[in-house]
Design an enzyme around this catalytic site. Structure first.
Site, mmCIF file in Angstrom:
data_model
loop_
_atom_site.group_PDB
_atom_site.id
_atom_site.type_symbol
_atom_site.label_atom_id
_atom_site.label_comp_id
_atom_site.label_asym_id
_atom_site.label_seq_id
_atom_site.Cartn_x
_atom_site.Cartn_y
_atom_site.Cartn_z
ATOM 1 N N HIS B 56 0.831 -1.213 0.000
ATOM 2 C CA HIS B 56 0.000 0.000 0.000
ATOM 3 C C HIS B 56 0.864 1.262 0.000
ATOM 4 C CE1 HIS B 56 -3.166 -2.786 0.856
ATOM 5 N NE2 HIS B 56 -2.667 -3.113 2.027
ATOM 6 N N HIS B 218 -7.070 -4.679 -1.221
ATOM 7 C CA HIS B 218 -6.433 -5.976 -1.479
ATOM 8 C C HIS B 218 -7.154 -6.687 -2.617
ATOM 9 C CE1 HIS B 218 -6.222 -4.998 2.868
ATOM 10 N NE2 HIS B 218 -4.940 -5.249 2.687
#
Lengths: 327, 327
Positions: B56, B218
């Protein structure tokens, strides 16, 4: 290629509007132009202007601000801004001490910036310029005579911007620029092609497991295609090419530049490999910059830039704080 | 999916090394851990720790620095860090006034951060925490009970980081956090899937002209797939969903967050559309942040986050300067 946009013909205009919305404390748009100007107060110093086709964001508008560019001119995607737009940028950047132009080596940019320079001189604004041609990958290209100008241009923005901020004259900045540019060399690689907004297909395509070394930031051809290698081997290939250009016993500053679609994770893995290789060969690195600085829309890939720190002034300039969106 | 990497099992370790190479003036690694710690001097204030799975970037290590996080813990890609790693991060962040944990709402993170909190308390470190669940797209998800935690977490980093810097106590920060998080709502959309390093295929795929609203960071499923619309219509869909959560007559701060593979040009076009829509409906926006903050590897897409500025302290905190890589 799916893109988040409305009309491809309005994409640059809407992008500029969005930049101003996001960063109104730092920059402003010269109304009805593609010119982004810093909000900093005018102090009678040399103005620094750069620009070129859009699609390389954050270049160049992301480097507008106190200590870097006075203004940036945004052309259409991958297309030089027109001479009248560049002239307007020169006028807004002029604080009475002249304006210095940083031009990437593409034929359209050279032609239009030179024409703007002539027009400005007719209006009694002193203008000097430098052409950045840091990409060692290939000689001549689709839009270029000689070497292309790529991510190393960001070093030129920073160092000349600092020189202007320090109150150097336009002649001193010209001399500095002429000494600086030959010390900057870059080379890149692409994992994917790039599609301009509204185009029906990519400017080039690569196989599922294929990469191309030396691709330009408009998708111009590079020097070799081959199977994707581990990051370490990619770094070795690029560094070997750059090493041919330098006395590697000197000290260096480095940019690892994402081309737009490559995540930071991959950029940092590559950075680690560059560091390992440079340590092995005993290079001395004083400065690193990693991130997306000179992109090619959504292209996946990256470039490596080295600046040989021949002059102590370069590190002083690189280390100085600035107020910009993206430095 | 081609990636610039070496061994997928070493990718997080090599990424952390590369981050340290690039930003050694700001951050350091706790040796042989996935913990990135700020270099700022310890001053006896509350430590702020966040973290989670990697992939991320720049979250969370990009927000480590004076005025934001004391330390970030990097797990494997899309995988929570282990309790012992989080415990170690708590220890390095502890300056004697306790440590506050900012946890995104994923079951693995909740479990491991809570376990670390218990272990730290056994070692007499006072620990408090908040769970961020800003993603309004879907209720429950592959890895989540309730709402997922996404880009709004960056506002929590900034505001709690500022509170700690101002010398607020851990109890005051806990109260602030509990009031703050319900004022933050996000929603995203994806143009492409995402492939974890070493995986043979993407976690999901979308058609050539298809997008999905509400996808998680995700690759968790969203709430609707449809044909790609113009940016203005995409912005309208996301903003309409967020408007349901707020009293729109209040003042707001906004994050437009690229998911990793979406170029800045598209992010700024979308920003312009968000602004147009908000102006039309007379929203009041005091603060914008545009760029890649909470990504999902190379996923193309973006998310929109709104923070309702219920407390004047929020804007004071958002406006304060910090020394981090990515704020």
């Amino acid at each position: 290629m799916k893109k988040i946009m409305n009309d491809p013909n309005e994409i640059v205009d809407e992008m500029i509007e969005g930049m101003i919305v996001a960063h109104s404390q730092l920059i402003q748009r010269v109304p009805e132009t593609g010119i982004i100007q810093r909000r900093a107060e005018k102090t009678g110093k040399v103005g620094i202007v750069s620009g070129g086709g859009s699609g390389h964001e954050p270049a160049h508008a992301g480097f507008v601000g106190e200590g870097m560019l006075s203004a940036a001119v945004c052309g259409a995607v991958f297309t030089s801004p027109t001479p009248d737009q560049i002239l307007e940028a020169i006028k807004v950047a002029d604080e009475g001490a002249g304006v210095f132009l940083i031009i990437k080596n593409y034929s359209g940019d050279i032609m239009n910036f030179e024409m703007a320079q002539e027009l400005a001189e007719m209006e009694d604004i002193e203008v000097e310029s430098i052409v950045v041609d840091d990409d060692v990958a290939v000689e001549d290209s689709i839009f270029t005579q000689g070497k292309r100008g790529v991510a190393g241009t960001i070093f030129v923005h920073k160092i000349l911007g600092y020189a202007a901020q320090q109150g150097k004259s336009i002649k001193e900045i010209k001399k500095l620029a002429e000494e600086l540019v030959p010390n900057i060399k870059s080379i890149g690689l692409a994992l994917t092609g790039v599609t301009t907004p509204g185009a029906s297909q990519a400017s080039f395509t690569l196989g599922e497991n294929e990469i191309e070394y030396g691709v330009g930031i408009h998708g111009e051809p590079g020097y070799r295609r081959e199977k994707l290698q581990p990051s370490y081997d990619l770094a070795e290939e690029l560094l070997t090419k750059l090493a041919e250009e330098f006395d590697v016993t000197r000290r260096f500053a480095v940019i690892i530049n994402g081309l737009g679609g490559t995540p930071l994770m991959e950029q940092y893995v590559f950075t680690n490999d560059v560091k390992k290789l440079m340590d092995k060969d005993e290079w001395s690195i004083d400065f690193y910059k990693v991130g997306n600085f000179m992109t090619s829309l959504e292209m996946q890939g990256l470039s490596l830039t080295l600046l040989c720190l021949e002059d102590d002034f370069y590190m002083e300039a690189l280390s100085a704080p600035v107020e910009t969106i993206s430095w």
